[in-house]
Every structure is written in C-alpha cells, then in structure tokens.
Enzyme design. Structure first.
Site, PDB file in Angstrom:
ATOM      1  N   GLU A 108       0.855   3.683   8.647  1.00 12.36           N
ATOM      2  CA  GLU A 108       0.343   3.191   9.923  1.00 12.36           C
ATOM      3  C   GLU A 108      -0.439   4.272  10.666  1.00 12.36           C
ATOM      4  O   GLU A 108      -1.441   3.971  11.335  1.00 12.36           O
ATOM      5  CB  GLU A 108       1.501   2.647  10.753  1.00 12.36           C
ATOM      6  CG  GLU A 108       2.064   1.356  10.147  1.00 12.36           C
ATOM      7  CD  GLU A 108       3.525   1.104  10.436  1.00 12.36           C
ATOM      8  OE1 GLU A 108       4.103   1.804  11.297  1.00 12.36           O
ATOM      9  OE2 GLU A 108       4.112   0.203   9.790  1.00 12.36           O
ATOM     10  N   PRO A 127       7.628  -0.766   4.004  1.00 14.20           N
ATOM     11  CA  PRO A 127       8.969  -1.254   3.657  1.00 14.20           C
ATOM     12  C   PRO A 127       9.751  -1.818   4.834  1.00 14.20           C
ATOM     13  O   PRO A 127      10.933  -2.146   4.685  1.00 14.20           O
ATOM     14  CB  PRO A 127       9.647   0.022   3.144  1.00 14.20           C
ATOM     15  CG  PRO A 127       9.048   1.106   3.999  1.00 14.20           C
ATOM     16  CD  PRO A 127       7.613   0.683   4.224  1.00 14.20           C
ATOM     17  N   GLU A 128       9.119  -1.937   5.994  1.00 16.57           N
ATOM     18  CA  GLU A 128       9.874  -2.281   7.196  1.00 16.57           C
ATOM     19  C   GLU A 128      10.678  -3.568   7.052  1.00 16.57           C
ATOM     20  O   GLU A 128      11.850  -3.638   7.464  1.00 16.57           O
ATOM     21  CB  GLU A 128       8.920  -2.388   8.404  1.00 16.57           C
ATOM     22  CG  GLU A 128       8.378  -1.057   8.900  1.00 16.57           C
ATOM     23  CD  GLU A 128       7.084  -0.648   8.220  1.00 16.57           C
ATOM     24  OE1 GLU A 128       6.404   0.238   8.739  1.00 16.57           O
ATOM     25  OE2 GLU A 128       6.754  -1.224   7.152  1.00 16.57           O
ATOM     26  N   VAL A 129      10.053  -4.617   6.510  1.00 12.28           N
ATOM     27  CA  VAL A 129      10.756  -5.902   6.406  1.00 12.28           C
ATOM     28  C   VAL A 129      12.012  -5.767   5.547  1.00 12.28           C
ATOM     29  O   VAL A 129      13.078  -6.295   5.893  1.00 12.28           O
ATOM     30  CB  VAL A 129       9.810  -6.984   5.837  1.00 12.28           C
ATOM     31  CG1 VAL A 129      10.591  -8.258   5.504  1.00 12.28           C
ATOM     32  CG2 VAL A 129       8.715  -7.307   6.851  1.00 12.28           C
ATOM     33  N   LEU A 133      13.302  -3.811   9.793  1.00  8.00           N
ATOM     34  CA  LEU A 133      12.573  -3.195  10.904  1.00  8.00           C
ATOM     35  C   LEU A 133      11.285  -3.952  11.208  1.00  8.00           C
ATOM     36  O   LEU A 133      10.876  -4.855  10.481  1.00  8.00           O
ATOM     37  CB  LEU A 133      12.240  -1.738  10.562  1.00  8.00           C
ATOM     38  CG  LEU A 133      13.432  -0.791  10.413  1.00  8.00           C
ATOM     39  CD1 LEU A 133      13.000   0.505   9.741  1.00  8.00           C
ATOM     40  CD2 LEU A 133      14.050  -0.512  11.779  1.00  8.00           C
TER      41      LEU A 133
END
Length: 245
Positions: A108, A127-129, A133
């Site tokens: 990001e 990888p947030e999902v 996150l």
C-alpha cells in the site's frame, strides 16, 4: 537509530525505510519517522523522491509481533493513512523502488507513489482479508484503478503472493527489472525527472491525480479497521503469527 533514513543529493530525495531486522515492518515509530521524512522532502529543494527499503525487504507489512498500542485507535489509524496523504500531496513525483517483500501495508505504501519500479523477484501480497483485517493506504481505491475491479477483488479476497513480473503484467507497477539493477534504474528515472522544470512536473502530477479522490476511501478504510481491529479473527491470526517463534 531512526527507522527511516532521509537524504537529498543532486535534486533527488531518498527515503529509505530502516527497520531491516524486522524487514521494515510497520510500527508506530516507523510511521512517525516516515511522516517526518516526507515533511523534510516537502521542505527540501529536491525535484523528485525515491522511496525504498534497507535490508532484504521494501516493507513486510504491519509488525504483528508489536503489541497493539494503547490509546485512541482512530488517531493511530489516521496517522497511518497520513502516509498516503503526504505521498500524494507532495509536489515532487515519488518513485517507489520495491525489492523483497512488499506485503499488506508495504504494498500500500508503494501504491501511494506516482511511479513504481519492482525487482522481478519482489513479493507482493494483500493478506488483510485472510487475517481478518482491513486494507489501508487507499488501496481500496488505487488498486482497482491500476489492475481493474475484478483483479483487485481477486488479489484482496485470495490474498495470494505474486512477484514483480506478475505485478508488471497486471499494471500494478510500471516495470519489473532484475533485482541487482533496481536501484540504478530508479535513480535513472529520478535523474530524468529531476532534469525537468520542477513546476511542470508538479503540475503534471497534480492534474493527473485530480480525478482520483482517495479521501473517501481512506475514511472508509479507517471505519472498517476500527471494526476489525479487536475482532476474534484478528486476535487468532495475530496470536498464530506471534507463536511462530
């Protein structure tokens, strides 16, 4: 030791994330030092900025081994989002030179820049999902603009890693080059921009960014982050990461 290095030479400001022992993972002190470096770039006579990372990675994302800071979460999240605001608000064009890991917040940070060069073997991922996150850094707005809505959903919902070559194929980065040529290529691009009249470069950046309003995305991302931050899913994924040894 500062967690971000800053220097200006020959019209080029170089900002280097400097937590190499943690693969430049994001912690509160790094955000503070990063914002200070961006402010220094804004005050400087540099005509272009190059963003990179010291050590083996550009930025491996949020440091999940760091304890969640006490205090107002919104203030902390807004400060993280300020990195994207400052990158995009600088009058100087910003080139990201991405090597090694650019995961989550690291990817990001790159998206917030005006141009992105990647090592062919750089490793990107969102990888947030999978961790429960929310994305940050206006990735929810910028990523679909670069790769298209369907591909952006694929990258976010699957969370799979992909290299610099794939990032170039997707249009997420301008070019992928051999790792040992990355810094030289980034400086070559920076020197070419630095030779242009700075006011013209600043106006070109501004006029191209004018239709891209990231502020609603930044605000919605913070709202989602506040919802997810203390969820059971995030607690479980964080504990699993910390227990790796």
């Amino acid at each position: 030791m500062p967690t971000v290095d800053f220097a200006v030479e020959d019209g080029i400001a170089q900002i280097r994330l400097n937590r190499p022992e943690r693969l430049n993972a994001v912690a509160a002190v790094l955000v503070d030092d990063f914002l200070a470096a961006l402010d220094a770039a804004a005050r400087s006579d540099a005509r272009v900025v190059v963003l990179s990372g010291n050590g083996r990675a550009f930025c491996a994302g949020h440091d999940l081994k760091e304890p969640t800071p006490a205090g107002d979460s919104r203030t902390r999240l807004d400060r993280l989002q300020d990195v994207t605001r400052r990158l995009r608000g600088l009058r100087q064009p910003v080139i990201a030179a991405v090597h090694g890991y650019a995961i989550g917040a690291g990817a990001e940070f790159a998206l917030g820049c005006d141009l992105i060069l990647a090592a062919e073997d750089a490793v990107f991922a969102f990888p947030e999902v999978s961790l429960g996150l929310s994305v940050t850094g206006a990735a929810s707005r910028l990523l679909p603009l670069l790769v298209g809505p369907l591909k952006a959903k694929e990258l976010l919902l699957l969370g799979e890693r992909f290299d610099g070559r794939k990032a170039a194929e997707l249009g997420m980065v301008n070019a992928a080059v051999p790792a040992d040529q990355l810094q030289a290529e980034a400086l070559s691009w920076a020197k070419r921009i630095a030779e242009h009249p700075p006011a013209a470069a600043a106006m070109a950046k501004r006029v191209l960014d004018t239709p891209i309003d990231v502020e609603p995305a930044l605000e919605l991302e913070v709202s989602h982050a506040l919802i997810t931050e203390h969820s059971a899913a995030v607690a479980a994924s964080t504990e699993a990461f910390r227990s790796r040894g």
